[in-house]
Design a protein around this motif. Structure first.
Motif, PDB file in Angstrom:
ATOM      1  N   GLU A  88       0.832  -1.203   0.000  1.00 45.87           N
ATOM      2  CA  GLU A  88       0.000   0.000   0.000  1.00 45.87           C
ATOM      3  C   GLU A  88       0.870   1.258   0.000  1.00 45.87           C
ATOM      4  OE1 GLU A  88      -2.837   1.119   3.437  1.00 45.87           O
ATOM      5  OE2 GLU A  88      -3.738  -0.662   2.501  1.00 45.87           O
ATOM      6  N   LEU A  89       1.899   1.276   0.840  1.00 44.26           N
ATOM      7  CA  LEU A  89       2.797   2.433   0.904  1.00 44.26           C
ATOM      8  C   LEU A  89       3.569   2.625  -0.402  1.00 44.26           C
ATOM      9  CD1 LEU A  89       4.181   2.128   4.548  1.00 44.26           C
ATOM     10  CD2 LEU A  89       2.761   3.980   3.635  1.00 44.26           C
ATOM     11  N   LEU A  90       3.991   1.536  -1.029  1.00 44.01           N
ATOM     12  CA  LEU A  90       4.697   1.635  -2.308  1.00 44.01           C
ATOM     13  C   LEU A  90       3.780   2.219  -3.394  1.00 44.01           C
ATOM     14  CD1 LEU A  90       6.768  -1.677  -2.280  1.00 44.01           C
ATOM     15  CD2 LEU A  90       7.657   0.662  -2.133  1.00 44.01           C
ATOM     16  N   GLU A  91       2.513   1.826  -3.350  1.00 41.49           N
ATOM     17  CA  GLU A  91       1.533   2.362  -4.295  1.00 41.49           C
ATOM     18  C   GLU A  91       1.320   3.862  -4.047  1.00 41.49           C
ATOM     19  OE1 GLU A  91      -3.097   1.463  -5.063  1.00 41.49           O
ATOM     20  OE2 GLU A  91      -1.829  -0.323  -4.972  1.00 41.49           O
ATOM     21  N   LEU A  92       1.203   4.246  -2.782  1.00 41.77           N
ATOM     22  CA  LEU A  92       1.057   5.664  -2.428  1.00 41.77           C
ATOM     23  C   LEU A  92       2.271   6.459  -2.885  1.00 41.77           C
ATOM     24  CD1 LEU A  92      -0.368   5.537   1.222  1.00 41.77           C
ATOM     25  CD2 LEU A  92      -1.554   6.331  -0.828  1.00 41.77           C
ATOM     26  N   LYS A  93       3.458   5.897  -2.675  1.00 43.02           N
ATOM     27  CA  LYS A  93       4.696   6.565  -3.066  1.00 43.02           C
ATOM     28  C   LYS A  93       4.727   6.790  -4.573  1.00 43.02           C
ATOM     29  CE  LYS A  93       9.705   6.120  -2.951  1.00 43.02           C
ATOM     30  NZ  LYS A  93      10.849   5.270  -2.683  1.00 43.02           N
ATOM     31  N   LEU A 133       2.628  12.692  -9.218  1.00 39.90           N
ATOM     32  CA  LEU A 133       2.092  14.049  -9.044  1.00 39.90           C
ATOM     33  C   LEU A 133       3.226  15.059  -8.880  1.00 39.90           C
ATOM     34  CD1 LEU A 133      -0.961  13.400  -6.669  1.00 39.90           C
ATOM     35  CD2 LEU A 133      -1.027  13.983  -9.114  1.00 39.90           C
ATOM     36  N   VAL A 134       4.213  14.707  -8.072  1.00 38.12           N
ATOM     37  CA  VAL A 134       5.356  15.610  -7.852  1.00 38.12           C
ATOM     38  C   VAL A 134       6.107  15.833  -9.168  1.00 38.12           C
ATOM     39  CG1 VAL A 134       7.613  15.801  -6.715  1.00 38.12           C
ATOM     40  CG2 VAL A 134       5.605  15.144  -5.382  1.00 38.12           C
ATOM     41  N   ASP A 135       6.324  14.763  -9.916  1.00 37.58           N
ATOM     42  CA  ASP A 135       7.029  14.885 -11.199  1.00 37.58           C
ATOM     43  C   ASP A 135       6.258  15.757 -12.191  1.00 37.58           C
ATOM     44  OD1 ASP A 135       9.074  13.301 -10.273  1.00 37.58           O
ATOM     45  OD2 ASP A 135       8.387  11.477 -11.294  1.00 37.58           O
ATOM     46  N   ALA A 136       4.923  15.700 -12.125  1.00 36.99           N
ATOM     47  CA  ALA A 136       4.099  16.459 -13.067  1.00 36.99           C
ATOM     48  C   ALA A 136       4.022  17.944 -12.726  1.00 36.99           C
ATOM     49  CB  ALA A 136       2.687  15.865 -13.104  1.00 36.99           C
ATOM     50  N   CYS A 137       4.365  18.301 -11.497  1.00 33.82           N
ATOM     51  CA  CYS A 137       4.272  19.705 -11.074  1.00 33.82           C
ATOM     52  C   CYS A 137       5.569  20.438 -11.433  1.00 33.82           C
ATOM     53  CB  CYS A 137       4.018  19.787  -9.571  1.00 33.82           C
ATOM     54  SG  CYS A 137       3.801  21.488  -8.993  1.00 33.82           S
ATOM     55  N   HIS A 138       5.422  21.600 -12.065  1.00 34.07           N
ATOM     56  CA  HIS A 138       6.601  22.386 -12.452  1.00 34.07           C
ATOM     57  C   HIS A 138       7.251  23.058 -11.247  1.00 34.07           C
ATOM     58  CE1 HIS A 138       5.862  21.762 -16.685  1.00 34.07           C
ATOM     59  NE2 HIS A 138       4.596  22.091 -16.502  1.00 34.07           N
ATOM     60  N   GLY A 139       6.474  23.329 -10.215  1.00 38.43           N
ATOM     61  CA  GLY A 139       7.026  23.953  -9.011  1.00 38.43           C
ATOM     62  C   GLY A 139       7.595  25.335  -9.276  1.00 38.43           C
ATOM     63  N   ASP A 140       6.920  26.078 -10.129  1.00 43.96           N
ATOM     64  CA  ASP A 140       7.415  27.418 -10.448  1.00 43.96           C
ATOM     65  C   ASP A 140       6.424  28.496 -10.005  1.00 43.96           C
ATOM     66  OD1 ASP A 140       5.380  27.198 -12.290  1.00 43.96           O
ATOM     67  OD2 ASP A 140       6.709  26.898 -14.020  1.00 43.96           O
ATOM     68  N   HIS A 141       6.478  29.650 -10.620  1.00 36.20           N
ATOM     69  CA  HIS A 141       5.640  30.786 -10.221  1.00 36.20           C
ATOM     70  C   HIS A 141       4.211  30.688 -10.769  1.00 36.20           C
ATOM     71  CE1 HIS A 141       7.191  31.793 -14.186  1.00 36.20           C
ATOM     72  NE2 HIS A 141       6.145  32.591 -14.325  1.00 36.20           N
TER      73      HIS A 141
END
Length: 130
Positions: A96-101, A107-115
């Motif tokens: 379950e934790l591996l699936e959550l990870k 999601l983190v990879d898809a986010c540009h994390g910019d302005h």
């Protein structure tokens, strides 16, 4: 010995010791002054509980294990069955934790994390899929 000494020797806080007493996992004697009087056997039970809880056993599983520990007629197969069941549960939680990870990682990879205000993480949490 008093609860402070029992706590020190068992590595458990007095609050936890009182809780274990309240739910019947432990029943120390009473000194003449009415205070709890813990024996060496009580401290052994407390250490047993601490180690069992540390391995992830629930309070009720600990109750079963303590009962088996005190039963000289026990069959080790009963103890093994409880431990095997816990191992299966741990394997399930790991999966379950591996699936959550993996999901959160995407999601983190898809986010540009910019302005910019667009955020796939928030969209994913909101249930919006792009």
């Amino acid at each position: 010995m008093n609860i402070g000494t029992a706590a020190e020797k068992s590595g458990l806080p007095p609050k936890t010791i009182r809780y274990y007493e309240d739910i019947g996992l432990l029943s120390p004697g009473r000194a003449d002054n009415g205070y709890r009087d813990y024996s060496t056997a009580d401290v052994h039970r407390l250490r047993f509980l601490q180690r069992s809880r540390g391995l992830g056993f629930s309070v009720e599983e600990c109750r079963q294990l303590l009962s088996l520990y005190g039963d000289t007629q026990r069959e080790s197969s009963e103890v093994k069955a409880i431990a095997e069941s816990k191992l299966t549960e741990i394997d399930r939680k790991i999966a379950e934790l591996l699936e959550l990870k993996a999901t959160l990682g995407h999601l983190v990879d898809a986010c540009h994390g910019d302005h910019r205000p667009e955020c796939p993480i928030l969209d994913g949490l909101a249930g919006h899929h792009h």
